[in-house]
Design a protein around this motif. Structure first.
Motif, PDB file in Angstrom:
ATOM      1  N   TYR A  65      33.489  32.598  50.294  1.00 43.62           N
ATOM      2  CA  TYR A  65      34.919  32.837  50.069  1.00 43.62           C
ATOM      3  C   TYR A  65      35.305  32.504  48.637  1.00 43.62           C
ATOM      4  O   TYR A  65      35.962  33.286  47.957  1.00 43.62           O
ATOM      5  CB  TYR A  65      35.743  31.998  51.059  1.00 43.62           C
ATOM      6  N   TRP A  66      34.865  31.293  48.167  1.00 40.84           N
ATOM      7  CA  TRP A  66      35.237  30.891  46.807  1.00 40.84           C
ATOM      8  C   TRP A  66      34.594  31.789  45.768  1.00 40.84           C
ATOM      9  O   TRP A  66      35.246  32.177  44.794  1.00 40.84           O
ATOM     10  CB  TRP A  66      34.868  29.420  46.567  1.00 40.84           C
TER      11      TRP A  66
ATOM     12  N   PHE B 105      36.843  38.064  42.091  1.00 43.36           N
ATOM     13  CA  PHE B 105      37.950  39.016  42.146  1.00 43.36           C
ATOM     14  C   PHE B 105      39.026  38.662  41.117  1.00 43.36           C
ATOM     15  O   PHE B 105      39.531  39.538  40.403  1.00 43.36           O
ATOM     16  CB  PHE B 105      38.556  39.036  43.554  1.00 43.36           C
ATOM     17  N   ILE B 106      39.365  37.386  41.023  1.00 45.71           N
ATOM     18  CA  ILE B 106      40.384  36.966  40.059  1.00 45.71           C
ATOM     19  C   ILE B 106      39.922  37.280  38.636  1.00 45.71           C
ATOM     20  O   ILE B 106      40.679  37.820  37.825  1.00 45.71           O
ATOM     21  CB  ILE B 106      40.708  35.464  40.224  1.00 45.71           C
TER      22      ILE B 106
ATOM     23  N   ALA C 147      33.610  34.943  46.061  1.00 49.40           N
ATOM     24  CA  ALA C 147      34.232  36.272  46.075  1.00 49.40           C
ATOM     25  C   ALA C 147      35.627  36.203  45.459  1.00 49.40           C
ATOM     26  O   ALA C 147      36.014  37.073  44.672  1.00 49.40           O
ATOM     27  CB  ALA C 147      34.298  36.803  47.497  1.00 49.40           C
ATOM     28  N   SER C 148      36.391  35.163  45.805  1.00 47.04           N
ATOM     29  CA  SER C 148      37.755  35.052  45.297  1.00 47.04           C
ATOM     30  C   SER C 148      37.759  34.891  43.785  1.00 47.04           C
ATOM     31  O   SER C 148      38.537  35.553  43.086  1.00 47.04           O
ATOM     32  CB  SER C 148      38.465  33.852  45.915  1.00 47.04           C
ATOM     33  N   LEU C 149      36.901  34.008  43.276  1.00 51.62           N
ATOM     34  CA  LEU C 149      36.887  33.773  41.832  1.00 51.62           C
ATOM     35  C   LEU C 149      36.417  35.016  41.087  1.00 51.62           C
ATOM     36  O   LEU C 149      36.985  35.359  40.050  1.00 51.62           O
ATOM     37  CB  LEU C 149      36.008  32.560  41.501  1.00 51.62           C
TER      38      LEU C 149
ATOM     39  N   SER D  30      40.108  41.057  37.934  1.00 50.20           N
ATOM     40  CA  SER D  30      41.487  41.544  37.854  1.00 50.20           C
ATOM     41  C   SER D  30      42.128  41.184  36.528  1.00 50.20           C
ATOM     42  O   SER D  30      42.870  41.976  35.952  1.00 50.20           O
ATOM     43  CB  SER D  30      42.341  40.937  38.972  1.00 50.20           C
ATOM     44  N   VAL D  31      41.873  39.972  36.061  1.00 53.26           N
ATOM     45  CA  VAL D  31      42.621  39.466  34.921  1.00 53.26           C
ATOM     46  C   VAL D  31      41.914  39.712  33.593  1.00 53.26           C
ATOM     47  O   VAL D  31      42.553  39.835  32.556  1.00 53.26           O
ATOM     48  CB  VAL D  31      42.929  37.959  35.126  1.00 53.26           C
ATOM     49  N   PHE D  32      40.573  39.828  33.631  1.00 56.30           N
ATOM     50  CA  PHE D  32      39.825  39.886  32.373  1.00 56.30           C
ATOM     51  C   PHE D  32      40.274  40.994  31.408  1.00 56.30           C
ATOM     52  O   PHE D  32      40.472  40.717  30.221  1.00 56.30           O
ATOM     53  CB  PHE D  32      38.318  39.979  32.620  1.00 56.30           C
ATOM     54  N   PRO D  33      40.447  42.254  31.867  1.00 54.62           N
ATOM     55  CA  PRO D  33      40.833  43.294  30.904  1.00 54.62           C
ATOM     56  C   PRO D  33      42.107  42.955  30.139  1.00 54.62           C
ATOM     57  O   PRO D  33      42.199  43.200  28.935  1.00 54.62           O
ATOM     58  CB  PRO D  33      41.033  44.525  31.788  1.00 54.62           C
TER      59      PRO D  33
END
Lengths: 313, 297
Positions: free
Chosen positions: B32-33, B39-40, B35-37, B43-46
């Motif tokens: 869970y951690w 995903f975050i 996959a969540s990290l 999403s935010v990197f670009p």
């Protein structure tokens, strides 16, 4: 809107006429919105279909002759144009790839978001970032990251030894459409995840509880309980995204301009209409796209009704 | 949600809390951690990379370090000095603001009619409105072009405001109808007792009650109009009526060789950060609004 008239009429109407009065008032209240929608949606659509049966051009919009289905089936008609069929193929490939990837990833992200955790707020905030970024901006941001010489993606892949030479992500005809799909997946997965999450949150908690008491493994709970219950919700999300993906314009236009290799149907239409000024021919292409989407919507609506009935039964 | 439901949630949460202690290693939690990290990060990197590039100039742009070695504001000042970017921002703000006001006003009036009154053809009309949201923009392009020209609106912001209503009205109507339906019937009866007109009922009684829904739908409409590209590209020509997305798409160098990426990223950051801030601030309401349109519809 004659507010005073409505006000004066409201309290003093006899009981029998009240319902009719209400209906009339409802029409008045809905009329401005309906008129605007008819003016910006219905009328232009009818004009586009009409133009598609003429030889109209941008420089002389009023001076045209009726040519029947020439734009569609004529010698130089749409159906004989390889560029058009190429655009249709690109659009279908783009739609198929991006919607299936978005559904799978969206389901995964929705499951993450449905988990009670300290990360949840952060996850939801991160989820909304790609969604809120204007498409033109995400196209530019990714074009820069995927730049063949200076892009960070190539630099990192080279550093990790995954590729030997830099890839021309947006210029290579073999790769360009996949790069576009990648950006679309990045941008639209959040929307998919939100819709699937809404479906997940409507699954009654007692279902999980009963399964947990009986010691059913997690994967089985997901396959046998969660998935069938959220399937109608997923279907709605897939239909929405598919209809959206079929008319893709911004992303492709900004990332690869009018390039034949990646041109979607919408990009084709605009090129014909505006860049070449062929209003009749371009409108024929637009009409084809419209009927394709309309047909798909009708089929999808029928399917969804069936799925909902099965879920309710 | 009923009280029983909450109790059930509490029990499930208690069960979940017990679960890890029974297992030897919490593979599920690690997954869970991770996959969540991931995903975050994705999403935010670009956006972070765009932010970083916007502070770099010259050859520094071509080094992949995230933290600029010699941060510069030259790209930002350049965007405003050479591009009259402030003017484009005002144009976008005017278009998006007008679209939001008009869509919300028109939809709220219609929402009373569709949500509160039974009349023949209501279901059919609602379906027609929904199908308007499926219309591809290019399907109305030539007809709209003719309309815009006929009214002498070519190359004006008014053309964009009118055209953008096609993109916003269908969903503002649908979302507000679902919310108006949830309001208690007594409100209307009380208003009728007081001899109040429908318009007063809608704008003085419903609107304050519905403001959370109005904020959510208004924000969605704002984003749709702020981001709109195809109509803006087609119905405007001069820089006087240019909106931000078109300006960003058209930024290029005079020489026409390599694009000025630093400036493009600076412009991108300027239009995106306010939007992201708004969205993160109102995230709960937006999520509610987005799913109301889809699921309850």
């Amino acid at each position: 809107m004659p507010e005073t008239v409505l006000q004066a009429a409201f309290p003093s109407v006899p009981r029998g006429g009240l319902a009719a009065q209400r209906v009339r008032r409802a029409w008045w209240m809905a009329a401005p919105m309906l008129l605007v929608l008819a003016a910006v949606g219905g009328w232009p659509l009818l004009r586009t279909i009409w133009f598609s049966l003429t030889d109209s051009e941008l420089s002389r919009l009023d001076d045209y002759t009726f040519i029947g289905l020439e734009n569609y089936v004529g010698e130089y008609g749409l159906l004989a144009s390889t560029d058009w069929w190429h655009a249709v193929g690109n659009t279908l490939l783009f739609t198929g790839l991006s919607v299936s990837l978005e559904t799978l990833l969206g389901l995964g992200v929705a499951l993450l978001l449905n988990q009670p955790s300290r990360l949840r707020t952060l996850l939801r905030a991160a989820l909304l970032v790609p969604w809120a970024i204007p498409t033109v901006v995400s196209a530019k941001m990714w074009s820069w990251m995927l730049h063949d010489q200076f892009g960070i993606v190539n630099q990192q892949l080279l550093a990790l030894g995954l590729i030997a030479t830099p890839l021309a992500w947006t210029a290579d005809p073999q790769l360009a459409l996949f790069s576009i799909v990648l950006v679309d997946v990045w941008k639209a997965t959040p929307y998919m995840a939100l819709l699937i999450l809404a479906a997940l949150q409507m699954v009654p908690v007692d279902c999980y509880e009963a399964a947990q008491v009986d010691g059913v493994p997690r994967w089985q709970v997901f396959r046998r309980i969660t998935l069938p219950l959220i399937l109608p919700g997923i279907l709605v999300a897939v239909v929405f995204r598919t209809l959206d993906a079929l008319r893709v314009f911004d992303l492709i236009y900004v990332m690869t301009s009018n390039s034949r290799d990646t041109q979607s149907m919408s990009v084709f239409v605009r090129e014909q209409l505006i860049d070449f000024g062929l209003v009749g021919y371009g409108s024929a292409a637009a009409t084809c796209l419209f009927f394709m989407i309309a047909l798909l919507s009708i089929v999808a609506m029928g399917l969804m009704r069936k799925a909902f009935e099965r879920a309710a039964a | 949600m009923s009280g029983g439901h909450e109790a059930a949630t509490a029990t499930t949460a208690a069960l979940r809390r017990q679960a890890p202690s029974r297992r030897r290693f919490p593979w599920g939690d690690v997954g869970y951690w991770a996959a969540s990290l991931l995903f975050i990060f994705v999403s935010v990197f670009p956006l972070l990379y765009a932010l970083s590039s916007s502070f770099k100039q010259g050859s520094a742009l071509f080094s992949p370090t995230l933290w600029p070695e010699a941060p510069t504001f030259a790209n930002y000042s350049g965007v405003f000095a050479e591009q009259s970017f402030a003017h484009y921002l005002l144009n976008s703000l005017f278009v998006a603001g007008s679209v939001v006001t008009l869509s919300l006003g028109l939809s709220l009036m219609a929402a009373w009619a569709f949500g509160r009154v039974e009349f023949r053809g209501r279901g059919l009309l609602l379906m027609l409105i929904l199908s308007a949201s499926m219309l591809p923009q290019v399907a109305v392009l030539s007809g709209m072009f003719e309309l815009v020209r006929a009214f002498g609106l070519y190359d004006t912001l008014a053309a964009l405001v009118i055209a953008d209503l096609l993109l916003t009205l269908p969903f503002t109507v649908w979302v507000l109808v679902t919310f108006v339906r949830q309001l208690p019937r007594e409100l209307e009866e009380a208003a009728a007792m007081d001899g109040v007109g429908v318009l007063t009922l809608v704008f003085r009684v419903y609107m304050p009650l519905l403001w959370p829904a109005m904020v959510a739908t208004g924000l969605l409409a704002f984003i749709a109009a702020w981001n709109e590209f195809l109509f803006a590209l087609t119905f405007t020509l001069s820089t006087a009526a240019r909106t931000v997305p078109v300006a960003i798409a058209l930024i290029s160098t005079a020489s026409g060789f390599e694009l000025p990426w630093g400036k493009i990223m600076a412009a991108s950051v300027i239009v995106t950060l306010p939007l992201v801030a708004l969205v993160v601030l109102f995230q709960r309401r937006i999520v509610a609004g987005l799913s109301a349109g889809a699921v309850k519809g």
